[in-house]
Design a protein around this motif. Structure first.
Motif, PDB file in Angstrom:
ATOM      1  N   LEU A 272       0.824  -1.213   0.000  1.00  0.00           N
ATOM      2  CA  LEU A 272       0.000   0.000   0.000  1.00  0.00           C
ATOM      3  C   LEU A 272       0.858   1.263   0.000  1.00  0.00           C
ATOM      4  O   LEU A 272       0.525   2.238  -0.679  1.00  0.00           O
ATOM      5  CB  LEU A 272      -0.928  -0.003   1.214  1.00  0.00           C
TER       6      LEU A 272
ATOM      7  N   GLY B 146       2.091   2.412  -3.360  1.00  0.00           N
ATOM      8  CA  GLY B 146       1.153   3.011  -4.306  1.00  0.00           C
ATOM      9  C   GLY B 146       1.049   4.507  -4.106  1.00  0.00           C
ATOM     10  O   GLY B 146       0.193   4.987  -3.336  1.00  0.00           O
TER      11      GLY B 146
ATOM     12  N   LEU C 104      -2.269   6.528  -4.143  1.00  0.00           N
ATOM     13  CA  LEU C 104      -3.216   6.372  -3.034  1.00  0.00           C
ATOM     14  C   LEU C 104      -3.077   7.470  -1.993  1.00  0.00           C
ATOM     15  O   LEU C 104      -4.014   7.727  -1.237  1.00  0.00           O
ATOM     16  CB  LEU C 104      -3.014   5.015  -2.353  1.00  0.00           C
TER      17      LEU C 104
ATOM     18  N   THR D 211      -6.566  -0.732   7.395  1.00  0.00           N
ATOM     19  CA  THR D 211      -6.690  -1.492   6.154  1.00  0.00           C
ATOM     20  C   THR D 211      -6.207  -2.921   6.321  1.00  0.00           C
ATOM     21  O   THR D 211      -6.777  -3.855   5.737  1.00  0.00           O
ATOM     22  CB  THR D 211      -5.889  -0.796   5.038  1.00  0.00           C
TER      23      THR D 211
ATOM     24  N   ALA E 123     -10.894  -2.653   1.743  1.00  0.00           N
ATOM     25  CA  ALA E 123     -10.081  -2.675   0.523  1.00  0.00           C
ATOM     26  C   ALA E 123     -10.757  -1.900  -0.602  1.00  0.00           C
ATOM     27  O   ALA E 123     -10.095  -1.172  -1.362  1.00  0.00           O
ATOM     28  CB  ALA E 123      -9.818  -4.116   0.107  1.00  0.00           C
ATOM     29  N   VAL E 124     -12.066  -2.040  -0.730  1.00  0.00           N
ATOM     30  CA  VAL E 124     -12.805  -1.292  -1.751  1.00  0.00           C
ATOM     31  C   VAL E 124     -12.737   0.205  -1.458  1.00  0.00           C
ATOM     32  O   VAL E 124     -12.552   1.031  -2.369  1.00  0.00           O
ATOM     33  CB  VAL E 124     -14.266  -1.774  -1.823  1.00  0.00           C
TER      34      VAL E 124
ATOM     35  N   VAL F 135     -10.377   1.798   0.101  1.00  0.00           N
ATOM     36  CA  VAL F 135      -9.028   2.260  -0.243  1.00  0.00           C
ATOM     37  C   VAL F 135      -8.887   2.396  -1.757  1.00  0.00           C
ATOM     38  O   VAL F 135      -8.291   3.355  -2.262  1.00  0.00           O
ATOM     39  CB  VAL F 135      -7.964   1.296   0.323  1.00  0.00           C
ATOM     40  N   ARG F 136      -9.448   1.450  -2.468  1.00  0.00           N
ATOM     41  CA  ARG F 136      -9.376   1.483  -3.931  1.00  0.00           C
ATOM     42  C   ARG F 136     -10.061   2.737  -4.479  1.00  0.00           C
ATOM     43  O   ARG F 136      -9.571   3.382  -5.413  1.00  0.00           O
ATOM     44  CB  ARG F 136     -10.053   0.238  -4.507  1.00  0.00           C
ATOM     45  N   LEU F 137     -11.198   3.101  -3.883  1.00  0.00           N
ATOM     46  CA  LEU F 137     -11.970   4.236  -4.376  1.00  0.00           C
ATOM     47  C   LEU F 137     -11.465   5.573  -3.846  1.00  0.00           C
ATOM     48  O   LEU F 137     -11.463   6.579  -4.570  1.00  0.00           O
ATOM     49  CB  LEU F 137     -13.443   4.059  -3.995  1.00  0.00           C
TER      50      LEU F 137
ATOM     51  N   GLY G 269      -8.507   5.947  -1.589  1.00  0.00           N
ATOM     52  CA  GLY G 269      -7.111   6.046  -1.209  1.00  0.00           C
ATOM     53  C   GLY G 269      -6.981   6.521   0.232  1.00  0.00           C
ATOM     54  O   GLY G 269      -7.911   6.412   1.044  1.00  0.00           O
TER      55      GLY G 269
ATOM     56  N   LYS H  28      -5.111  12.870  -6.855  1.00  0.00           N
ATOM     57  CA  LYS H  28      -3.964  11.988  -7.040  1.00  0.00           C
ATOM     58  C   LYS H  28      -2.747  12.789  -7.495  1.00  0.00           C
ATOM     59  O   LYS H  28      -2.811  13.545  -8.454  1.00  0.00           O
ATOM     60  CB  LYS H  28      -4.283  10.908  -8.077  1.00  0.00           C
TER      61      LYS H  28
END
Length: 293
Positions: free
Chosen positions: A44, A47, A50, A138, A199-200, A202-204, A206, A282
């Motif tokens: 993580l 990335g 994120l 997370t 996890a979702v 974080v994906r959406l 960050g 981002k």
């Protein structure tokens, strides 16, 4: 044996004994949770998108943070169990506090200990505290999953009587009555489902709005634990704290539910506070205020 009962799979809680030392599944679960969380956290922090430019720990700092968290989880988990679940017994036999190999850990205590450890670590390294809370939240469901599986292997923290449930289990220390395998319910809800939800998120989202992911975890765990408590036999030394027989599912309010309430409130407060802030796009460099969040 009742018609619908499943015999308990007799798994020795001790994996291997080397002289006077015994390696137990429960200890291995802690190691697996910490190491698994550490490896996921390394992915993580790599990335960059994120984080939106927020200062994040390096791989070397994550190694040090793992040590802090390990001590916080163990010390906090044991202290939480002593204070909230069996204080009178430990007050009579204080030396038993240190006999951690006999079992007795509290998730809420471990969470508090880990939070204090992360706060101390963040302050010592000049890292944003809320961002580290988000990172820890997370990976926390990994440890929860392995911990509940270890509870099942140990045949402890079993569920309430369920004579008509096809998957009910007769636990070796739970009497002849088939019971809900509530440890597996918790492994699924607090481990797998909560891991997926976070996890979702974080994906959406960050980690660009510090506190959001930690808040989602707090709310999610509090709800998952409270639901599972309806199927879990309360600790015998405590029983139901109040409201026994009121619930449609039977039973009443347990210590696990009570301790989850502050976590639910804290999670909602973190989410609301984070929403009042500004989400970093981002790759955008944070302002001084963002970096200290």
């Amino acid at each position: 044996m009742p018609l619908f009962a499943i015999p308990f799979p007799m798994i020795d809680p001790v994996i291997v004994t080397i002289g006077p030392f015994a390696i137990r599944w429960y200890a291995l679960a802690y190691v697996a949770g910490l190491v698994g969380g550490w490896l996921y956290a390394r992915c993580l922090v790599a990335g960059e998108a994120l984080w939106g430019g927020l200062k994040r720990p390096t791989a070397a700092e994550l190694d040090d943070m793992l040590v802090y968290v390990a001590f916080g989880v163990v010390l906090g988990g044991r202290l939480g169990y002593v204070l909230f679940y069996n204080f009178a017994e430990f007050l009579t036999h204080p030396l038993e506090i240190f006999a951690v190999w006999k079992g007795g850990m509290s998730f809420h205590g471990g969470l508090t200990g880990a939070a204090v450890a992360i706060w101390l670590f963040a302050r010592s390294r000049g890292l944003p505290v809320l961002s580290l809370f988000d990172l820890a939240a997370t990976v926390a469901p990994i440890g929860l999953f392995f911990g509940r599986i270890a509870n099942f292997i140990n045949g402890e923290l079993w569920g309430r009587a369920a004579p008509d449930v096809p998957w009910a289990v007769v636990f070796p220390n739970g009497g002849p009555v088939p019971r809900h395998p509530s440890q597996l319910y918790e492994a699924f809800a607090e481990g797998l489902v909560l891991f997926g939800v976070v996890a979702v998120a974080v994906r959406l989202l960050g980690f660009r709005r510090p506190g959001t992911i930690a808040g989602i975890f707090g709310v999610g765990y509090a709800l998952a634990r409270s639901v599972c408590e309806f199927f879990r036999e309360p600790d015998p030394q405590l029983g139901f704290l109040f409201g026994a027989g009121v619930s449609a599912l039977g039973g009443g309010v347990t210590m696990g539910m009570v301790l989850s309430l502050p976590l639910l409130i804290a999670g909602l407060a973190l989410i609301l506070a984070a929403r009042a802030g500004r989400t970093l796009p981002k790759g955008e460099a944070p302002s001084r205020g963002d970096a200290a969040a």
